[in-house]
Design a protein around this motif. Structure first.
Motif, PDB file in Angstrom:
ATOM      1  N   VAL A   1       4.748   0.866   1.176  1.00  0.00           N
ATOM      2  CA  VAL A   1       5.798   1.033   0.176  1.00  0.00           C
ATOM      3  C   VAL A   1       5.937   2.517  -0.151  1.00  0.00           C
ATOM      4  CG1 VAL A   1       6.521   0.425  -2.161  1.00  0.00           C
ATOM      5  CG2 VAL A   1       5.287  -1.244  -0.778  1.00  0.00           C
ATOM      6  N   LEU A   2       7.140   3.016  -0.008  1.00  0.00           N
ATOM      7  CA  LEU A   2       7.389   4.427  -0.330  1.00  0.00           C
ATOM      8  C   LEU A   2       7.411   4.619  -1.833  1.00  0.00           C
ATOM      9  CD1 LEU A   2      10.145   5.272   2.298  1.00  0.00           C
ATOM     10  CD2 LEU A   2       7.702   5.784   2.390  1.00  0.00           C
ATOM     11  N   PRO A   3       7.133   5.843  -2.310  1.00  0.00           N
ATOM     12  CA  PRO A   3       7.116   6.087  -3.751  1.00  0.00           C
ATOM     13  C   PRO A   3       8.504   5.908  -4.365  1.00  0.00           C
ATOM     14  CG  PRO A   3       6.639   8.122  -2.522  1.00  0.00           C
ATOM     15  CD  PRO A   3       6.791   7.024  -1.532  1.00  0.00           C
ATOM     16  N   GLU A   4       8.512   5.480  -5.607  1.00  0.00           N
ATOM     17  CA  GLU A   4       9.766   5.374  -6.371  1.00  0.00           C
ATOM     18  C   GLU A   4      10.270   6.782  -6.685  1.00  0.00           C
ATOM     19  OE1 GLU A   4      11.449   2.595  -7.714  1.00  0.00           O
ATOM     20  OE2 GLU A   4      10.130   1.251  -6.587  1.00  0.00           O
TER      21      GLU A   4
ATOM     22  N   MET B   1     -11.353  -3.784  -0.542  1.00  0.00           N
ATOM     23  CA  MET B   1     -11.351  -3.802   0.921  1.00  0.00           C
ATOM     24  C   MET B   1     -10.904  -2.458   1.451  1.00  0.00           C
ATOM     25  SD  MET B   1      -8.055  -6.103   2.101  1.00  0.00           S
ATOM     26  CE  MET B   1      -8.630  -6.105   3.763  1.00  0.00           C
ATOM     27  N   THR B   2     -11.211  -2.187   2.699  1.00  0.00           N
ATOM     28  CA  THR B   2     -10.868  -0.923   3.334  1.00  0.00           C
ATOM     29  C   THR B   2      -9.605  -1.061   4.156  1.00  0.00           C
ATOM     30  OG1 THR B   2     -13.183  -0.285   3.426  1.00  0.00           O
ATOM     31  CG2 THR B   2     -11.684   0.876   4.906  1.00  0.00           C
ATOM     32  N   VAL B   3      -8.660  -0.149   3.919  1.00  0.00           N
ATOM     33  CA  VAL B   3      -7.475  -0.042   4.753  1.00  0.00           C
ATOM     34  C   VAL B   3      -7.799   0.988   5.830  1.00  0.00           C
ATOM     35  CG1 VAL B   3      -5.050   0.690   4.808  1.00  0.00           C
ATOM     36  CG2 VAL B   3      -5.924  -0.592   2.831  1.00  0.00           C
ATOM     37  N   PRO B   4      -7.706   0.601   7.106  1.00  0.00           N
ATOM     38  CA  PRO B   4      -8.008   1.570   8.167  1.00  0.00           C
ATOM     39  C   PRO B   4      -6.963   2.679   8.234  1.00  0.00           C
ATOM     40  CG  PRO B   4      -7.987  -0.688   9.014  1.00  0.00           C
ATOM     41  CD  PRO B   4      -7.440  -0.726   7.629  1.00  0.00           C
ATOM     42  N   LYS B   5      -7.382   3.855   8.677  1.00  0.00           N
ATOM     43  CA  LYS B   5      -6.441   4.964   8.869  1.00  0.00           C
ATOM     44  C   LYS B   5      -5.342   4.532   9.834  1.00  0.00           C
ATOM     45  CE  LYS B   5      -9.586   8.846   8.277  1.00  0.00           C
ATOM     46  NZ  LYS B   5     -10.165  10.038   8.907  1.00  0.00           N
ATOM     47  N   GLY B   6      -4.136   4.994   9.571  1.00  0.00           N
ATOM     48  CA  GLY B   6      -3.020   4.709  10.471  1.00  0.00           C
ATOM     49  C   GLY B   6      -2.505   3.292  10.400  1.00  0.00           C
TER      50      GLY B   6
ATOM     51  N   ILE C   1       0.855  -1.186   0.000  1.00  0.00           N
ATOM     52  CA  ILE C   1       0.000   0.000   0.000  1.00  0.00           C
ATOM     53  C   ILE C   1       0.889   1.233   0.000  1.00  0.00           C
ATOM     54  CG2 ILE C   1      -1.956  -1.126   1.134  1.00  0.00           C
ATOM     55  CD1 ILE C   1      -1.112   0.265   3.742  1.00  0.00           C
ATOM     56  N   THR C   2       0.326   2.328  -0.473  1.00  0.00           N
ATOM     57  CA  THR C   2       1.086   3.574  -0.508  1.00  0.00           C
ATOM     58  C   THR C   2       1.119   4.201   0.884  1.00  0.00           C
ATOM     59  OG1 THR C   2      -0.824   4.973  -0.982  1.00  0.00           O
ATOM     60  CG2 THR C   2       0.334   4.005  -2.900  1.00  0.00           C
ATOM     61  N   LEU C   3       2.030   5.132   1.074  1.00  0.00           N
ATOM     62  CA  LEU C   3       2.113   5.869   2.325  1.00  0.00           C
ATOM     63  C   LEU C   3       0.802   6.615   2.582  1.00  0.00           C
ATOM     64  CD1 LEU C   3       3.808   6.798   4.742  1.00  0.00           C
ATOM     65  CD2 LEU C   3       4.717   8.627   3.298  1.00  0.00           C
ATOM     66  N   LYS C   4       0.241   7.200   1.541  1.00  0.00           N
ATOM     67  CA  LYS C   4      -1.021   7.936   1.670  1.00  0.00           C
ATOM     68  C   LYS C   4      -2.148   7.005   2.121  1.00  0.00           C
ATOM     69  CE  LYS C   4      -3.982  11.166  -0.842  1.00  0.00           C
ATOM     70  NZ  LYS C   4      -4.142  11.941  -2.075  1.00  0.00           N
ATOM     71  N   GLU C   5      -2.236   5.806   1.534  1.00  0.00           N
ATOM     72  CA  GLU C   5      -3.258   4.836   1.934  1.00  0.00           C
ATOM     73  C   GLU C   5      -3.062   4.395   3.382  1.00  0.00           C
ATOM     74  OE1 GLU C   5      -4.064   2.762  -2.434  1.00  0.00           O
ATOM     75  OE2 GLU C   5      -2.385   2.080  -1.188  1.00  0.00           O
ATOM     76  N   ALA C   6      -1.797   4.256   3.796  1.00  0.00           N
ATOM     77  CA  ALA C   6      -1.503   3.842   5.169  1.00  0.00           C
ATOM     78  C   ALA C   6      -1.927   4.908   6.173  1.00  0.00           C
ATOM     79  CB  ALA C   6      -0.014   3.536   5.319  1.00  0.00           C
ATOM     80  N   VAL C   7      -1.618   6.150   5.887  1.00  0.00           N
ATOM     81  CA  VAL C   7      -1.910   7.239   6.823  1.00  0.00           C
ATOM     82  C   VAL C   7      -3.394   7.598   6.821  1.00  0.00           C
ATOM     83  CG1 VAL C   7      -1.475   9.677   7.334  1.00  0.00           C
ATOM     84  CG2 VAL C   7       0.423   8.180   6.684  1.00  0.00           C
TER      85      VAL C   7
END
Length: 129
Positions: free
Chosen positions: A99-102, A62-67, A40-46
């Protein structure tokens, strides 16, 4: 009895079939459950959000929870393998991997240089005590 005939007119022997199953590129089976690591992207994770996830039956949302952090596990109910004896389906266990952006992200770097977390964490505290 499916093998070649025996010597001297004896009965046919047995035929043996040997199968080799190669591991899947990203799915792992553990009992009736299917495990998969999903980047998942950093934005999706946060911020959280909806993502598409592969399953053995096709793609689902599916839903990725905040944080969410790397290593967080989520369950997709009944998306595993059906048990032959009970008829119940296992689950799919999704492990998130941030995963951080390339390449360079100057705005992200500038933000992090000036950012002061409200409650600073020490993620290696237990390892170093």
């Amino acid at each position: 009895g499916q093998g070649i005939p025996g010597f001297g007119g004896g009965p046919a022997g047995d035929a043996y079939v040997e199968l080799h199953v190669a591991p899947h590129a990203f799915f792992q089976r553990k009992d009736d459950n299917i495990h998969v690591e999903v980047p998942i992207t950093l934005k999706e994770a946060v911020l959280g959000g909806r993502i598409e996830v592969p399953t053995i039956g096709g793609t689902v949302s599916m839903t990725v929870p905040k944080g969410s952090n790397t290593g967080k596990t989520l369950r997709l109910r009944d998306k595993g393998v059906r048990n032959r004896k009970t008829g119940a389906a296992g689950h799919q266990i999704v492990t998130l991997k941030v995963v951080l952006p390339e390449g360079e992200e100057p705005e992200l770097a500038a933000f992090l240089e000036s950012w002061q977390p409200a409650s600073p964490d020490e993620p290696r505290k237990e390892m170093l005590s």
